[in-house]
Design a protein around this motif. Structure first.
Motif, PDB file in Angstrom:
ATOM      1  N   VAL A   6       1.290   7.843   5.371  1.00 45.86           N
ATOM      2  CA  VAL A   6       0.570   6.566   5.433  1.00 45.86           C
ATOM      3  C   VAL A   6       1.269   5.595   6.376  1.00 45.86           C
ATOM      4  O   VAL A   6       0.619   4.820   7.089  1.00 45.86           O
ATOM      5  CB  VAL A   6       0.438   5.973   4.015  1.00 45.86           C
ATOM      6  CG1 VAL A   6      -0.151   4.575   4.066  1.00 45.86           C
ATOM      7  CG2 VAL A   6      -0.422   6.869   3.141  1.00 45.86           C
ATOM      8  N   ILE A  61       0.838  -1.203   0.000  1.00 43.43           N
ATOM      9  CA  ILE A  61       0.000   0.000   0.000  1.00 43.43           C
ATOM     10  C   ILE A  61       0.872   1.251   0.000  1.00 43.43           C
ATOM     11  O   ILE A  61       0.611   2.216  -0.737  1.00 43.43           O
ATOM     12  CB  ILE A  61      -0.946  -0.020   1.205  1.00 43.43           C
ATOM     13  CG1 ILE A  61      -2.002  -1.124   1.022  1.00 43.43           C
ATOM     14  CG2 ILE A  61      -1.646   1.332   1.367  1.00 43.43           C
ATOM     15  CD1 ILE A  61      -2.913  -1.301   2.209  1.00 43.43           C
ATOM     16  N   VAL A  77       0.900   4.219  -2.807  1.00 46.02           N
ATOM     17  CA  VAL A  77       0.683   5.637  -2.485  1.00 46.02           C
ATOM     18  C   VAL A  77       1.855   6.471  -2.984  1.00 46.02           C
ATOM     19  O   VAL A  77       1.663   7.567  -3.531  1.00 46.02           O
ATOM     20  CB  VAL A  77       0.483   5.814  -0.972  1.00 46.02           C
ATOM     21  CG1 VAL A  77       0.474   7.289  -0.598  1.00 46.02           C
ATOM     22  CG2 VAL A  77      -0.822   5.176  -0.535  1.00 46.02           C
ATOM     23  N   ILE A 113      -4.376   6.620   4.447  1.00 43.75           N
ATOM     24  CA  ILE A 113      -4.844   6.161   3.133  1.00 43.75           C
ATOM     25  C   ILE A 113      -6.162   6.844   2.783  1.00 43.75           C
ATOM     26  O   ILE A 113      -6.372   7.301   1.635  1.00 43.75           O
ATOM     27  CB  ILE A 113      -5.006   4.631   3.144  1.00 43.75           C
ATOM     28  CG1 ILE A 113      -3.660   3.952   3.413  1.00 43.75           C
ATOM     29  CG2 ILE A 113      -5.572   4.141   1.816  1.00 43.75           C
ATOM     30  CD1 ILE A 113      -3.758   2.468   3.607  1.00 43.75           C
TER      31      ILE A 113
END
Length: 259
Positions: free
Chosen positions: A194, A172, A176, A202
């Protein structure tokens, strides 16, 4: 289209993380059936010290035994213990021979078991033991010993869940970072946000991220500077010079004539 696909993959990853994490959080652990015991015993030469264990339900057995002299340690069920005491053929679940330190963890079905500690010679041995058994004992340790099974895998599910969550978090953060750079923002800054805020970061990024600017088409580019060539001066045609004028000579009787 590619951006929408990335968002879908992110949502699927978050759902997978919650699906894996939620059962581990909601699982109730009952330590009431776990039993521990420790003490010191003296074993004469060739004497066998049995330690009785009763598992009311499927669970694990863990023991640590230290001795000042070499000993043999056996773990077996009640049926093989009876064969052992009767002098018949027997089988054991685990054995460590001629050691001064023995440690082992194993998962077993409900039943009766024995840990046998035997002096390995005619000498007297002083033994310190620690035994723990019950439904919440064991886990991934017996997988490393090679005698675990599905129960050991499930008992260590919490560790596996955290590893999976760590991998998902790394993916993730990577997404990002790339998405922020693609949209003209600082990828490193949003990756740190994040990293430290987790799911909240997020959600914030999904709410505030700017749209991707489409590539400019024909005619949308700024006008380029035009350079004009300096026109050469008009061509000069050659003209004949006028004929020379005849020199003027005043008359001889001119009073203003210069001498």
């Amino acid at each position: 289209m590619k951006d929408r696909k990335s968002v879908k993959l992110l949502v699927i990853a978050l759902m997978l993380a919650f699906m894996l994490f939620l059962p581990a959080v909601l699982a109730e652990t009952d330590d009431s059936g776990t039993y521990t015991d420790q003490g010191t015993a003296t074993i004469q030469g060739d004497e066998v010290l049995p330690y009785y264990i009763h598992l009311a339900e499927d669970g694990g057995i863990h023991y640590k035994i230290t001795s000042d002299r070499p000993i043999d340690v056996y773990l077996m069920d009640s049926e093989n213990y009876e064969a052992f005491t009767s002098g018949n053929d027997y089988y054991y679940d685990h054995r460590q021979v001629d050691v001064t330190y023995a440690e082992y963890t194993i998962n077993e079905p409900a039943g009766d078991y024995y840990i046998l500690i035997q002096s390995n010679g005619t000498y007297t041995s002083t033994v310190d033991y620690y035994v723990e058994f019950g439904p919440d004992v064991g886990g991934l340790g017996d997988l490393f010993n090679g005698d675990g099974g599905m129960f050991g895998l499930l008992a260590g599910s919490m560790c596996i869940v955290w590893i999976v969550l760590l991998i998902i978090e790394i993916l993730i953060i990577r997404w990002v970072y790339k998405d922020a750079k693609r949209r003209g923002k600082s990828g490193g800054l949003w990756a740190l946000i994040v990293l430290f805020t987790g799911l909240l970061g997020i959600i914030i990024w999904l709410l505030v991220r700017p749209p991707i600017q489409p590539p400019m088409g024909y005619g949308a580019y700024p006008p380029q500077q035009q350079y004009y060539q300096q026109q050469p001066p008009p061509q000069q045609y050659y003209q004949q010079p006028p004929p020379p004028q005849q020199q003027y000579y005043p008359p001889q009787d001119d009073p203003y004539r210069r001498p």
